[in-house]
Design an enzyme around this catalytic site. Structure first.
Site, PDB file in Angstrom:
ATOM      1  N   GLU A  13      14.036   3.412   6.354  1.00  0.00           N
ATOM      2  CA  GLU A  13      14.358   2.081   6.895  1.00  0.00           C
ATOM      3  C   GLU A  13      15.123   1.222   5.886  1.00  0.00           C
ATOM      4  O   GLU A  13      15.056   0.000   5.914  1.00  0.00           O
ATOM      5  CB  GLU A  13      13.095   1.347   7.345  1.00  0.00           C
ATOM      6  CG  GLU A  13      12.366   2.006   8.484  1.00  0.00           C
ATOM      7  CD  GLU A  13      13.158   2.064   9.770  1.00  0.00           C
ATOM      8  OE1 GLU A  13      13.773   1.052  10.132  1.00  0.00           O
ATOM      9  OE2 GLU A  13      13.160   3.130  10.405  1.00  0.00           O
ATOM     10  N   VAL A  31      20.202   8.203  13.083  1.00  0.00           N
ATOM     11  CA  VAL A  31      21.257   7.512  12.339  1.00  0.00           C
ATOM     12  C   VAL A  31      21.550   8.247  11.036  1.00  0.00           C
ATOM     13  O   VAL A  31      22.695   8.572  10.725  1.00  0.00           O
ATOM     14  CB  VAL A  31      20.875   6.048  12.060  1.00  0.00           C
ATOM     15  CG1 VAL A  31      21.910   5.383  11.147  1.00  0.00           C
ATOM     16  CG2 VAL A  31      20.767   5.264  13.373  1.00  0.00           C
ATOM     17  N   ARG A  84      11.762  -3.074  10.391  1.00  0.00           N
ATOM     18  CA  ARG A  84      11.285  -3.218   9.012  1.00  0.00           C
ATOM     19  C   ARG A  84       9.940  -3.923   8.895  1.00  0.00           C
ATOM     20  O   ARG A  84       9.117  -3.517   8.054  1.00  0.00           O
ATOM     21  CB  ARG A  84      12.361  -3.910   8.162  1.00  0.00           C
ATOM     22  CG  ARG A  84      13.469  -2.951   7.774  1.00  0.00           C
ATOM     23  CD  ARG A  84      14.676  -3.580   7.132  1.00  0.00           C
ATOM     24  NE  ARG A  84      15.658  -2.536   6.816  1.00  0.00           N
ATOM     25  CZ  ARG A  84      16.965  -2.739   6.713  1.00  0.00           C
ATOM     26  NH1 ARG A  84      17.460  -3.948   6.910  1.00  0.00           N
ATOM     27  NH2 ARG A  84      17.774  -1.737   6.427  1.00  0.00           N
ATOM     28  N   THR A 118     -19.192   4.557 -16.711  1.00  0.00           N
ATOM     29  CA  THR A 118     -18.725   5.053 -18.005  1.00  0.00           C
ATOM     30  C   THR A 118     -19.267   4.123 -19.091  1.00  0.00           C
ATOM     31  O   THR A 118     -19.369   2.907 -18.868  1.00  0.00           O
ATOM     32  CB  THR A 118     -17.182   5.075 -18.103  1.00  0.00           C
ATOM     33  OG1 THR A 118     -16.677   3.752 -17.919  1.00  0.00           O
ATOM     34  CG2 THR A 118     -16.571   6.015 -17.086  1.00  0.00           C
ATOM     35  N   ARG A 165     -18.996   4.788  -9.914  1.00  0.00           N
ATOM     36  CA  ARG A 165     -18.765   5.540 -11.150  1.00  0.00           C
ATOM     37  C   ARG A 165     -19.171   4.720 -12.378  1.00  0.00           C
ATOM     38  O   ARG A 165     -18.861   3.520 -12.461  1.00  0.00           O
ATOM     39  CB  ARG A 165     -17.286   5.912 -11.236  1.00  0.00           C
ATOM     40  CG  ARG A 165     -16.850   6.550 -12.527  1.00  0.00           C
ATOM     41  CD  ARG A 165     -17.219   8.006 -12.602  1.00  0.00           C
ATOM     42  NE  ARG A 165     -16.545   8.656 -13.717  1.00  0.00           N
ATOM     43  CZ  ARG A 165     -16.732   9.912 -14.065  1.00  0.00           C
ATOM     44  NH1 ARG A 165     -17.560  10.679 -13.373  1.00  0.00           N
ATOM     45  NH2 ARG A 165     -16.083  10.439 -15.083  1.00  0.00           N
ATOM     46  N   GLN A 171      16.326  -0.602  -2.982  1.00  0.00           N
ATOM     47  CA  GLN A 171      17.557  -1.103  -3.595  1.00  0.00           C
ATOM     48  C   GLN A 171      18.464  -1.757  -2.544  1.00  0.00           C
ATOM     49  O   GLN A 171      19.059  -2.812  -2.778  1.00  0.00           O
ATOM     50  CB  GLN A 171      18.300   0.045  -4.294  1.00  0.00           C
ATOM     51  CG  GLN A 171      17.628   0.561  -5.555  1.00  0.00           C
ATOM     52  CD  GLN A 171      16.369   1.362  -5.274  1.00  0.00           C
ATOM     53  OE1 GLN A 171      16.238   2.001  -4.229  1.00  0.00           O
ATOM     54  NE2 GLN A 171      15.424   1.337  -6.215  1.00  0.00           N
TER      55      GLN A 171
END
Length: 281
Positions: free
Chosen positions: A259, A17, A139, A166, A164, A263
């Site tokens: 797809e 398409v 979708r 810190t 981890r 927006q």
């Protein structure tokens, strides 16, 4: 994908398409279909960003069959099934994209490709409606893919935060990091539920345009946010290709584009909201 009824081998299709000059603006497609006296059609044009383009045995092709430039899109296009080995079909090179590089994405050129009348889907002029209806079906699975990516990003971030240290603490013990992980989990669950709802509406045999756009838009947007958050949890390591989250961040972006862009989904949702109000729902 389906199976060849004669030998059981897989048959792959590709959805042609999008074109170089139009993506979300499907009505702007320039590929032409000219009907011949015997009822067959001659296709000419180029499609772009076609997933499975180099693997497909046949293509779904949307082409403009009306010669009237003022004809409504709902009547101006026809959908065709085109065998990939038809004379005049040229498959382009595999594109090297930002992410999802395992996807076989290519341009497909149709140069005076003759398509028999039997390969017209439904009737002449029904192509645009068929293509738009297909998006309601595709979708939710795309949203599901975005949810899967978001879940992987969350899993990697939690695992890393538990390994981890810190400032003498594991990362998850820092409230700022813990809040990031919590927000990621909220996003994953909401996107998953929206996707389930969109798919459920299909199972009920109901029009799911509204829910399909909600799921696709939200899952795509949240997957991008969660992938970026995962990189943030990893810190400098997240920016390095030796760790998995930088790939997830690259892979996530396309969910906001294919797809129907995020927006465009919002445009659809706005239209559906007005329609529901007018119908008293």
């Amino acid at each position: 994908m389906t199976e060849n009824p004669t030998d059981g081998k897989p048959l792959m299709c590709a959805y042609c398409v999008t074109e170089p000059g139009c993506g979300s603006d499907v009505a702007g497609a320039k590929t032409k279909a000219v009907r011949k006296k015997d009822g067959s059609f001659v296709l000419s044009g180029q499609k772009m960003w076609i997933t499975n383009g180099g693997k497909a045995n046949w293509f779904f092709v949307l082409a403009r069959s009306s010669e009237d430039p003022k004809e409504k899109a709902s009547k101006a296009f026809t959908a065709f099934i085109v065998d990939a080995d038809s004379p005049g079909v040229t498959v382009g090179r595999k594109e090297w994209n930002m992410g999802q590089r395992a996807s076989d994405t290519r341009g497909i050129t149709f140069e005076d490709v003759v398509v028999p009348k039997e390969n017209v889907l439904a009737v002449e002029g029904a192509g645009f409606k068929i293509a738009m209806g297909a998006f309601d079906q595709t979708r939710p699975p795309v949203a599901a893919g975005a949810v899967g990516l978001a879940q992987r990003a969350l899993d990697e971030a939690v695992k890393y935060a538990m390994e981890r240290k810190t400032f003498g603490k594991f990362l998850y013990e820092h409230q700022s990091v813990g809040n990031i992980l919590a927000d990621m989990a909220i996003g994953v669950q909401n996107a998953r539920l929206a996707t389930y709802r969109a798919a459920w509406e299909v199972d009920q045999g109901r029009n799911n345009t509204f829910f399909a756009s909600v799921a696709k838009c939200y899952a795509a947007d949240i997957a991008n946010k969660i992938a970026a958050d995962a990189v943030q949890v990893f810190g400098g390591n997240g920016f390095n290709s030796e760790y998995p989250v930088e790939k997830l961040m690259r892979d996530a972006k396309i969910y906001q584009i294919y797809e129907g862009t995020s927006q465009i989904q919002r445009v659809i949702l706005n239209r559906e909201l007005v329609k529901q109000r007018q119908q008293g729902n």
